[in-house]
Design a protein around this motif. Structure first.
Motif, short mmCIF file in Angstrom:
data_model
loop_
_atom_site.label_atom_id
_atom_site.label_comp_id
_atom_site.label_asym_id
_atom_site.label_seq_id
_atom_site.Cartn_x
_atom_site.Cartn_y
_atom_site.Cartn_z
N UNK A 15 28.15 32.69 44.08
CA UNK A 15 27.88 33.52 42.91
C UNK A 15 29.05 34.32 42.40
N UNK A 16 30.18 34.27 43.11
CA UNK A 16 31.36 35.03 42.70
C UNK A 16 32.59 34.31 43.21
N UNK A 17 33.58 34.13 42.33
CA UNK A 17 34.83 33.47 42.70
C UNK A 17 35.99 34.23 42.08
N UNK A 18 37.04 34.42 42.85
CA UNK A 18 38.25 35.07 42.34
C UNK A 18 39.45 34.49 43.06
N UNK A 19 40.58 34.36 42.36
CA UNK A 19 41.77 33.87 43.04
C UNK A 19 42.98 33.81 42.13
N UNK A 20 44.14 33.66 42.75
CA UNK A 20 45.38 33.50 42.01
C UNK A 20 45.89 34.78 41.40
N UNK A 21 46.94 34.63 40.57
CA UNK A 21 47.55 35.75 39.87
C UNK A 21 47.16 35.71 38.40
#
Length: 385
Positions: free
Chosen positions: A236-242
């Motif tokens: 339900x939640x994804x985050x990554x990278x710059x």
């Protein structure tokens, strides 16, 4: 008993404006579950109102500055009716937006999950006190972290459940008005992927994308779902990278939740998730999975069935015809009491829907009616157990 009939309902209908004023005040507070100050403000509102009714209260501090509330009625000599509520919400209060009344529905995040229920609970208990119909022993627990699985409040709920004879949850009634006899359990996880960052043009081959590795895991996680058995798996939640996006991501993370009808099914799903996340396809990438079962399932028992049937019968006396008791896929704190063997009925708050979305709503007309039903449910719980 007078609480079965029109007298109580008439009284509460005459106080609808007061209830709505209290509710609108609570809706202005940002009690998003990761905002301790706002959560404490809502918990403090409940504390003030319950103290004003004659309850003794205890604050149980948690590590991030928030506190859980326990309010007691009686001398603590006998098993109690346990009432469970929570003061946090699943969304932030949107800036620059006010609650909107649309065709009898009040639409706003947190309105029925569960700020209207907190208001309903206070007015129901006040009505019981005025009628001289309060149980000899009653305990209210207000969790400030229920939307996270009540990780810091679980032990408190379980301790109170040990000396409870019955448990009532004031989560919102289902959109069709049904109360709740069964709930799924849930497991929450944080999945962190550590890769190697590099420029996406000149150094592409020297990097290892954490986002790519995470993207390989996500379909496998969703594939654990078996709706025929009531098992669901969600990322339900994804985050990554710059932020610039011109480099291979050195880090990515996701939040995973599993929902299941019984603990055996839940344990199997957790083990399957661990296998999926045990190794990365790219040997340069490292994966960490943390978490576990948060809410145990709420199970139906002979005692809870008997109480639900009595509540349904009492509902007829205040104009609620054919009240059903159902199973629902959402988890809640009542699962902790249920796991301790306590008969539980939930969904005793006002009618609402769209929970955890910007379209969350309250059926405004249900506020006095379901408050009257909650009062009767509390009285019945004391009579039957």
């Amino acid at each position: 008993m007078a609480l079965l009939g029109d007298d109580l309902l008439g009284l509460l209908r005459s106080r609808t404006d007061e209830m709505m004023e209290d509710l609108m005040g609570l809706l202005r507070v940002d009690s998003f579950t990761y905002s301790p100050e706002g959560v404490n403000e809502v918990t403090s509102w409940a504390e003030r109102r319950l103290v004003g009714l004659g309850f003794s209260t205890e604050r149980h501090p948690q590590g991030d500055g928030r506190f859980a509330l326990v309010a007691r009625w009686g001398k603590g000599l006998n098993p109690a009716v346990l009432v469970l509520a929570h003061s946090d919400m699943a969304q932030r209060v949107p800036k620059g937006k006010d609650p909107e009344l649309l065709g009898g529905r009040l639409v706003f995040p947190g309105v029925s999950d569960m700020k209207a229920s907190l208001v309903s609970m206070v007015y129901a208990l006040e009505a019981l006190i005025r009628e001289g119909a309060m149980p000899g022993e009653l305990v209210v627990v207000v969790s400030p972290d229920e939307e996270q699985g009540s990780p810091a409040t679980r032990g408190l709920i379980e301790r109170e459940a040990l000396r409870a004879k019955v448990c009532l949850g004031v989560e919102a009634a289902r959109p069709d008005g049904s109360i709740v006899l069964r709930r799924k359990g849930a497991a929450y996880f944080e999945l962190r992927v550590y890769g190697k960052s590099s420029h996406s043009g000149s150094q592409y081959g020297s990097g290892a994308s954490a986002i790519l590795e995470l993207s390989r895991k996500i379909p496998l996680i969703f594939s654990l779902t078996d709706e025929t058995k009531g098992l669901t798996a969600n990322v339900g939640y994804v985050r990554g990278g710059e932020e610039l996006g011109n480099a291979l991501a050195g880090f990515a993370e996701a939040k995973v939740d599993l929902k299941f009808w019984d603990m055996e099914q839940g344990v199997e799903a957790v083990e399957a998730l661990k296998r999926i996340c045990s190794a990365a396809e790219d040997s340069r990438v490292r994966i960490e999975l943390s978490g576990g079962v948060a809410f145990p399932p709420m199970v139906e028992t002979p005692g809870s069935t008997r109480l639900a049937e009595a509540i349904s019968e009492a509902a007829e006396g205040i104009g609620i015809k054919g009240l059903k008791a159902v199973a629902t896929g959402g988890e809640a704190d009542v699962g902790y009491a249920s796991s301790m063997g306590v008969p539980c009925v939930d969904g005793l708050g006002p009618v609402g829907g769209g929970h955890h979305t910007p379209e969350e709503y309250l059926e405004v007309g249900s506020l006095p009616v379901r408050t009257a039903l909650l009062a009767r449910a509390v009285a019945l719980s004391d009579e039957l157990f």
